[in-house]
Structures are given as C-alpha cells and as structure tokens.
Motif scaffolding. Structure first.
Motif, mmCIF file in Angstrom:
data_model
loop_
_atom_site.group_PDB
_atom_site.id
_atom_site.type_symbol
_atom_site.label_atom_id
_atom_site.label_comp_id
_atom_site.label_asym_id
_atom_site.label_seq_id
_atom_site.Cartn_x
_atom_site.Cartn_y
_atom_site.Cartn_z
ATOM 1 N N GLU A 22 -4.595 5.412 -7.826
ATOM 2 C CA GLU A 22 -4.282 4.271 -6.970
ATOM 3 C C GLU A 22 -4.273 3.039 -7.861
ATOM 4 O O GLU A 22 -5.255 2.336 -7.998
ATOM 5 C CB GLU A 22 -5.337 4.138 -5.856
ATOM 6 C CG GLU A 22 -5.187 5.184 -4.778
ATOM 7 C CD GLU A 22 -3.920 4.959 -3.943
ATOM 8 O OE1 GLU A 22 -3.684 3.826 -3.529
ATOM 9 O OE2 GLU A 22 -3.195 5.921 -3.732
ATOM 10 N N LEU A 79 -0.841 -5.881 -1.484
ATOM 11 C CA LEU A 79 -1.849 -5.770 -2.541
ATOM 12 C C LEU A 79 -1.973 -7.115 -3.255
ATOM 13 O O LEU A 79 -0.971 -7.791 -3.472
ATOM 14 C CB LEU A 79 -1.458 -4.695 -3.561
ATOM 15 C CG LEU A 79 -1.348 -3.267 -3.050
ATOM 16 C CD1 LEU A 79 -1.064 -2.323 -4.215
ATOM 17 C CD2 LEU A 79 -2.629 -2.841 -2.345
ATOM 18 N N GLY A 116 0.773 -1.232 0.000
ATOM 19 C CA GLY A 116 0.000 0.000 0.000
ATOM 20 C C GLY A 116 0.803 1.280 0.000
ATOM 21 O O GLY A 116 0.239 2.358 -0.189
#
Lengths: 274, 125
Positions: free
Chosen positions: B3, B120, A135
């Motif tokens: 993002e 992720l 992240g």
C-alpha cells in the motif's frame, strides 16, 4: 534500429510482446518509478516558477527523453519491442482495436470506472495501481465521457502550421506551436486526449495507464512532423530565460541532456512513416 | 500487496534517482521563490458539502512546495493538490488536464472523479 509503428498496424505477436514487456516492468517495480517521476514533475511544474516537464518549451524534449528511457527499459526485457504510437485523429472511437482485450482493454464500467477486460484489468492480476492519488488500486478509464470528441486531423494541421516553436511567457499562456500542441491554448490537442481517456489518464499519475506511452509517442511524432514542415524554425528560447530550459541547458531529472541533444529523433528511432 | 502512499512513492523515486546518480525531481526540491506572499486576487474561502463530501477552500499562508497556488483545498480534511494557471483557471492533481474557473469547481470536479474514494495526502515537504 528501433522503428515506432502505428499501433493500428501492429501484428498480434507485436502486441503480445509489447504487453508482456510492460507487465514485466510492472512486476519488477521499474514501471512505477516512471509514474512517480511523471507525477512529481506535474506537481512541481508551475507557470510562474520552475517548469520543465510541462507547460513550458521543454514539454516536448522532456517527454521525448522520458519515452526513450521507458522504451530502453522495455527493450531490456524484450529487444524486439518498440513504442507504438496512437494516432487519435484516425483511431478515434472506443471501438478501435487499441482498446480490444488483446491489447490495452476497453473503457471502465460506469459504476466505478474500473477497466474490466484486457491485460491491465485488476482481475488479470498483474496491474495494481500503487502510485496513486486516491484509495483505489484498479485501473480506471471513461473513454469519451468528459469530452466527446478526440482532435481531428484538421485541428492537428492547424497547429502544425504554426511557424514559431514557442513564445514568451513560455508557459500555459503562450502562443505558438508547443502550447497549442500541449493544449493549454486553442483547439487543444494533447491535454484533450488525456481528458477523453479519463480515469488515471486525467490525473498527474497518468502513466498508470499504458496508453500514456502511445499517446505521447504520437505527440512526439507530431513534433517531428512540425520540424519537417518548418525547417527554418528551431527550439526556443535560445538562452538566458529564468525558470525555463533554454536550448543548451540540461534538463532535470537526468541533468545530462539538453533540448539541443533531442531535436533529432533519428539517432534513437525512426517512425514507420519516415 | 504494497500500500504505497505518494509520500512513500516520492521517497522511493528520490532514492532511485540518487542511486542512478541524478538529482531528485522538482517536487522534492525546495519551494520556488514565488511562495510566501499573499495574492490580493485570491478567491474567497468556501466550505460546503458536495455530493456527501465536505469541501473547503481558503487562501494559503506561506508557500507550499508543490503549489504556486496561494490557495488550499481540502476534501474531507485531506488536502487536494491544486494549481493556478496563468490565465487564472485552476486544475488539481486528479483532474490535471482540464482547467476550471475556480478552486471550488476544481474541488467539485475532484469529488466527481473520486466517486466516493478517499483522497490520499500528498507530501508536504
């Protein structure tokens, strides 16, 4: 003609032009495509399956072509720019000018590994990590933490002296020059430098750190030095090897270049030491 | 600020590669022929909390496009891309150049590397 210079010898103006061109590729989105391509090959190259960019004989010509693509992109921004190389056997301290704020910036802070100075620090506003495995969106490094020492010139010499380019099984278990340079076996040159830098350089998305290009430009130079030392030795394997790029087979993702086309670097660039 | 997930990123590069008239990278290609059978020497499963993160590992059924590992590791439920080297050592995508002896060691190295950050997911094509 493109001349690749030792990063330690760059003038202030050459450093600024290199950094500005890298930042422009980042701004335009072209930079992150290189990161994505590299990570895709890191994920896809396996010891017992198809392998092209890593852990295989084509590690060296694949990265030579990959760097050429990147260098040409830089030159579309600023035609005076060439890729510098980082001789990590000589500039082996985090006090090297490579890590100064006017070039790549320094190591990360201990709290979270975040690089806090130089043009690629998040606070400078031009370097967000978008192609990533976690992240965090800031560039990370931890110089000299996971492994204390960069390779020495004596260790490099021991690998340059290996007369055979590569050997079966043509993967991370191989003996020979390529795998010792790549670092899966023996004194460990290329892999160890990734680990020494830490942060993004330790991951599959390692081109997120601009030092990736300087590291690989030196690995590429070591290939050229090996060729000069062993003029009778050539790229192997020659033909008929499943999952492996033979001398005259084209390489993904370009599909228009063979290792045979990339053995001689001099049509594309020379080194300051040539 | 975009993002961009790695799935999106891979899709993007595939599109870029297509636009440039070249084939997509191998990660977006079909699974290699090595997938699909069980390795009898696959390490045992594990399940523990390490530095506040739940790490789990188990032999994987069926080949994964990226693996060649025959073994799957999760950190807080998100799969960590793992690879087995020819000498039996292991690496993960967040610690790719530094082989460790077991999948559990790779999971712990990943937790150390993440410093609390969320992993992720990677594309499962």
């Amino acid at each position: 003609m493109t001349v690749r210079k030792n990063q330690a010898a760059l003038t202030t103006d050459e450093k600024r032009r290199f950094v500005d061109a890298v930042l422009e590729l980042k701004r335009s989105g072209r930079y992150d495509a290189f990161v994505t391509t590299h990570n895709a090959f890191i994920l896809g190259d396996t010891d017992h399956g198809e392998r092209t960019g890593h852990r295989s004989p084509s590690f060296l010509p694949w990265h030579r072509r990959f760097l050429l693509e990147f260098e040409r992109a830089l030159q579309e921004v600023d035609a005076s720019v060439a890729l510098p190389y980082w001789d990590w056997t000589a500039d082996r301290s985090q006090r090297s000018s490579l890590w100064a704020p006017d070039f790549l910036g320094g190591t990360g802070r201990s709290l979270d590994g975040q690089v806090m100075d130089g043009p690629f620090a998040t606070r400078a506003g031009k370097w967000q990590i978008t192609v990533r495995v976690d992240g965090r969106t800031f560039l990370r490094r931890s110089l000299g933490t996971a492994v204390r020492e960069l390779p020495t010139r004596a260790e490099v010499e021991s690998v340059l002296n290996m007369p055979t380019y590569d050997m079966a099984p043509w993967n991370s278990a191989s003996d020979g020059f390529r795998n010792h340079l790549e670092g899966w076996r023996g004194v460990n040159l290329h892999n160890r430098v990734h680990v020494w830098v830490g942060g993004h350089m330790a991951t599959g998305a390692s081109p997120n750190d601009p030092v990736f290009w300087l590291h690989h430009a030196y690995v590429d130079k070591l290939w050229a030095e090996w060729q000069r030392r062993h003029p009778g030795s050539g790229y192997l394997p020659a033909a008929g090897t499943p999952d492996v790029v033979d001398l005259d087979e084209t390489m993904k993702p370009w599909n228009d270049t063979r290792p045979a086309d990339l053995l001689d670097h001099t049509p594309h660039y020379t080194f300051d030491t040539d | 600020m975009p993002e961009l997930s790695r799935r999106q990123a891979l899709t993007t590069v595939a599109a870029l590669a297509t636009a440039a008239g070249v084939a997509a990278a191998p990660a977006t290609a079909a699974p290699a022929a090595t997938g699909g059978h069980h390795d009898p020497h696959s390490p045992a499963p594990f399940d523990e909390v390490y530095r506040g993160r739940r790490i789990q590992g188990r032999p994987a059924t069926g080949g994964h496009a990226h693996h060649g590992a025959g073994y799957a590791v999760h950190i807080d439920g998100v799969e960590l891309h793992l690879m087995r080297n020819a000498d039996g050592t292991w690496i993960s995508v967040v610690s790719h150049y530094d082989p460790v002896p077991t999948p559990r060691a790779a999971a712990r190295a990943a937790v150390d590397e993440l410093q609390g950050a969320a992993l992720l997911p990677f594309p499962a094509n």
